[in-house]
Write an enzyme that holds these catalytic residues in place. Structure first.
Site, mmCIF file in Angstrom:
data_model
loop_
_atom_site.group_PDB
_atom_site.id
_atom_site.type_symbol
_atom_site.label_atom_id
_atom_site.label_comp_id
_atom_site.label_asym_id
_atom_site.label_seq_id
_atom_site.Cartn_x
_atom_site.Cartn_y
_atom_site.Cartn_z
ATOM 1 N N HIS A 108 -9.890 1.743 -0.218
ATOM 2 C CA HIS A 108 -8.430 1.611 -0.172
ATOM 3 C C HIS A 108 -7.947 1.047 -1.499
ATOM 4 O O HIS A 108 -8.173 -0.121 -1.806
ATOM 5 C CB HIS A 108 -8.047 0.697 0.982
ATOM 6 C CG HIS A 108 -6.582 0.646 1.269
ATOM 7 N ND1 HIS A 108 -5.633 1.255 0.478
ATOM 8 C CD2 HIS A 108 -5.897 0.055 2.293
ATOM 9 C CE1 HIS A 108 -4.436 1.038 0.986
ATOM 10 N NE2 HIS A 108 -4.573 0.320 2.091
ATOM 11 N N CYS A 127 0.806 -1.224 0.000
ATOM 12 C CA CYS A 127 0.000 0.000 0.000
ATOM 13 C C CYS A 127 0.839 1.274 0.000
ATOM 14 O O CYS A 127 0.283 2.374 -0.061
ATOM 15 C CB CYS A 127 -0.947 -0.002 1.191
ATOM 16 S SG CYS A 127 -1.972 -1.483 1.246
ATOM 17 N N PHE A 139 1.718 -3.530 4.097
ATOM 18 C CA PHE A 139 2.065 -4.837 4.636
ATOM 19 C C PHE A 139 3.569 -5.066 4.466
ATOM 20 O O PHE A 139 4.190 -4.599 3.496
ATOM 21 C CB PHE A 139 1.315 -5.943 3.893
ATOM 22 C CG PHE A 139 -0.125 -6.090 4.312
ATOM 23 C CD1 PHE A 139 -0.669 -5.339 5.334
ATOM 24 C CD2 PHE A 139 -0.945 -7.011 3.674
ATOM 25 C CE1 PHE A 139 -1.994 -5.486 5.725
ATOM 26 C CE2 PHE A 139 -2.275 -7.176 4.049
ATOM 27 C CZ PHE A 139 -2.799 -6.410 5.074
ATOM 28 N N HIS A 182 -3.073 7.728 6.376
ATOM 29 C CA HIS A 182 -3.273 6.409 5.770
ATOM 30 C C HIS A 182 -4.683 5.927 6.102
ATOM 31 O O HIS A 182 -5.375 5.427 5.219
ATOM 32 C CB HIS A 182 -2.209 5.439 6.278
ATOM 33 C CG HIS A 182 -2.210 4.131 5.569
ATOM 34 N ND1 HIS A 182 -2.117 4.028 4.190
ATOM 35 C CD2 HIS A 182 -2.308 2.857 6.030
ATOM 36 C CE1 HIS A 182 -2.152 2.759 3.839
ATOM 37 N NE2 HIS A 182 -2.270 2.025 4.935
ATOM 38 N N LYS A 241 -9.878 7.819 2.165
ATOM 39 C CA LYS A 241 -10.312 6.439 1.925
ATOM 40 C C LYS A 241 -11.766 6.245 2.349
ATOM 41 O O LYS A 241 -12.426 5.310 1.885
ATOM 42 C CB LYS A 241 -9.413 5.462 2.676
ATOM 43 C CG LYS A 241 -7.997 5.331 2.127
ATOM 44 C CD LYS A 241 -7.202 4.291 2.898
ATOM 45 C CE LYS A 241 -5.766 4.199 2.398
ATOM 46 N NZ LYS A 241 -4.956 5.392 2.745
ATOM 47 N N GLU A 253 -1.685 4.863 13.923
ATOM 48 C CA GLU A 253 -1.350 6.094 13.207
ATOM 49 C C GLU A 253 -1.633 7.315 14.074
ATOM 50 O O GLU A 253 -0.859 8.287 14.084
ATOM 51 C CB GLU A 253 -2.109 6.187 11.890
ATOM 52 C CG GLU A 253 -1.637 7.352 11.028
ATOM 53 C CD GLU A 253 -2.201 7.333 9.622
ATOM 54 O OE1 GLU A 253 -1.704 8.120 8.778
ATOM 55 O OE2 GLU A 253 -3.140 6.555 9.344
#
Length: 416
Positions: free
Chosen positions: A341, A164, A400, A304, A336, A315
């Protein structure tokens, strides 16, 4: 910190909110969701049945019919966004300078739809029916490869597949190529087309996706108490990055300036971020250090903010750790909540939304924010866009494998 300035002279978007920057921005400012029930394949047995889908998109407006057949949808999206960005920036590949123009692109999965289709062909009809275009349709670097062929860009041609964070890393690397003197212009961004039966099933098996199937538009709820996972999306975002004097010499439009980039790794877990946001904190700190900007100067952050319980909490902790008392004044949102996403493409899309916020003095909302989470206690610009003039903004992407990327943008001024 280099004295070379890097500006953005063109932007292109293909997202669940529409094709083109203006359509996207109108939807963002209205707090409109692009998430809907999946109708392309059977979802009746899937735990998650919703996604941010690109609609009203015809790839043949951007590629000829033969090219469309020989490329995966992630390339269709990437090519369309590139065409839009290059059209805005104006012609920059001229005789003698092609080797000074690069392409750096990101994607998480590459040609997943083609992979899924090819497996069924092989299983049902045998190897004799496999397409000779299968390999070039699935490999991730065919997106920058096709874009370079289209525009005659003979400089660096690179592909990031860092989950991502892929397109954030692509923009950051393009920024460094220009600042380091290797290129004058880079077409940078990312594309993703992973909303397939295989893709949705795989993320659902991880219990990462929202299951609010009966209310798609309200499913993605970053930082909100009742969030239950992220929503997959698809599309592409492309920016034209250019060395300032080169842009001025050809009279290019200047939409904003990129001034800092940070990257690092958590070295903690294959999917979970490091505890208390240690990796994210240091990544953001590195980006600000690269820009030569103090945390207190940042007015807005496009987070994010995936809508998963752990990511949003971590976050938030990272922001508070880095920004200290200023975290209470910092305006933060997750777009998002409207797009879903878009995995490897999302960093470029959110970079464009961040640049538009700087340019137009309007900050995107986090929609579906109804019940505050006491552990996520920043100003997430709930539900309605806010008119606030800002000069410096950040955009974060965390992937990830613990791969992190942060970008710092600044409103363009001739005096800087």
């Amino acid at each position: 910190m280099s004295s070379t300035r890097v500006v953005v002279t063109g932007m292109g978007l293909v997202t669940p909110l529409g094709v083109g920057v203006d359509r996207n921005w109108e939807a963002i400012c209205q707090g409109r969701s692009g998430i809907r029930r999946i109708d392309r394949f059977d979802v009746s047995d899937l735990a998650s049945q919703i996604a941010g889908l690109v609609t009203d998109f015809d790839p043949e407006q951007f590629m000829d019919r033969k090219e469309v057949r020989r490329n995966d949808p992630f390339v269709h999206f990437g090519m369309a966004a590139s065409e839009l960005a290059v059209a805005e920036a104006g012609p920059f590949v001229r005789n003698g300078n092609a080797d000074r123009v690069g392409v750096v692109f990101g994607t998480g999965f590459g040609g997943l739809q083609t992979c899924e289709h090819a497996y069924h062909v092989l299983d049902e009809k045998g190897p004799g029916r496999m397409s000779p275009f299968y390999v070039p349709m699935i490999i991730p670097n065919l997106a920058p490869g096709q874009i370079a062929i289209r525009f005659g860009a003979k400089g660096p041609n690179l592909c990031f597949s860092t989950a991502c964070s892929a397109s954030t890393h692509s923009i950051g690397h393009a920024f460094r190529l220009i600042r380091g003197g290797e290129t004058d212009v880079v077409i940078a961004g990312g594309a993703e087309a992973a909303v397939t039966r295989l893709g949705v099933s795989a993320f659902a098996a991880m219990r990462a996706l929202s299951r609010r199937n009966d209310d798609p538009e309200k499913a993605c709820r970053p930082f909100e108490r009742d969030r239950d996972g992220f929503v997959m999306g698809e599309g592409a975002g492309v920016l034209i990055l250019e060395e300032l004097t080169h842009a001025l010499a050809r009279g290019a439009p200047i939409r904003g300036e990129i001034v800092g980039y940070g990257q690092n790794g958590d070295a903690h877990h294959i999917t979970a971020p490091s505890p208390e946001g240690e990796g994210a904190t240091e990544c953001m700190r590195a980006a600000l250090r690269d820009a030569g900007i103090e945390p207190e100067a940042v007015g807005y952050m496009n987070a994010h903010g995936t809508g998963t319980a752990y990511n949003d909490l971590v976050e938030t902790q990272a922001v508070k750790k880095l920004f200290g008392a200023h975290a209470g004044k910092l305006l933060v949102s997750s777009t998002k909540s409207m797009t879903g996403h878009l995995l490897g493409a999302v960093g470029a899309i959110e970079a464009i939304y961040t640049l538009l916020s700087l340019e137009r003095g309007v900050l995107p909302p986090t929609i579906n924010y109804e019940n505050p989470d006491p552990e996520c206690d920043l100003d997430y610009i709930p539900n309605q866009a806010r008119e606030v003039p800002i000069r410096v903004a950040m955009s974060n992407s965390f992937g990830f494998g613990g791969t992190n990327g942060s970008l710092v943008f600044q409103k363009y001024s001739e005096q800087d």
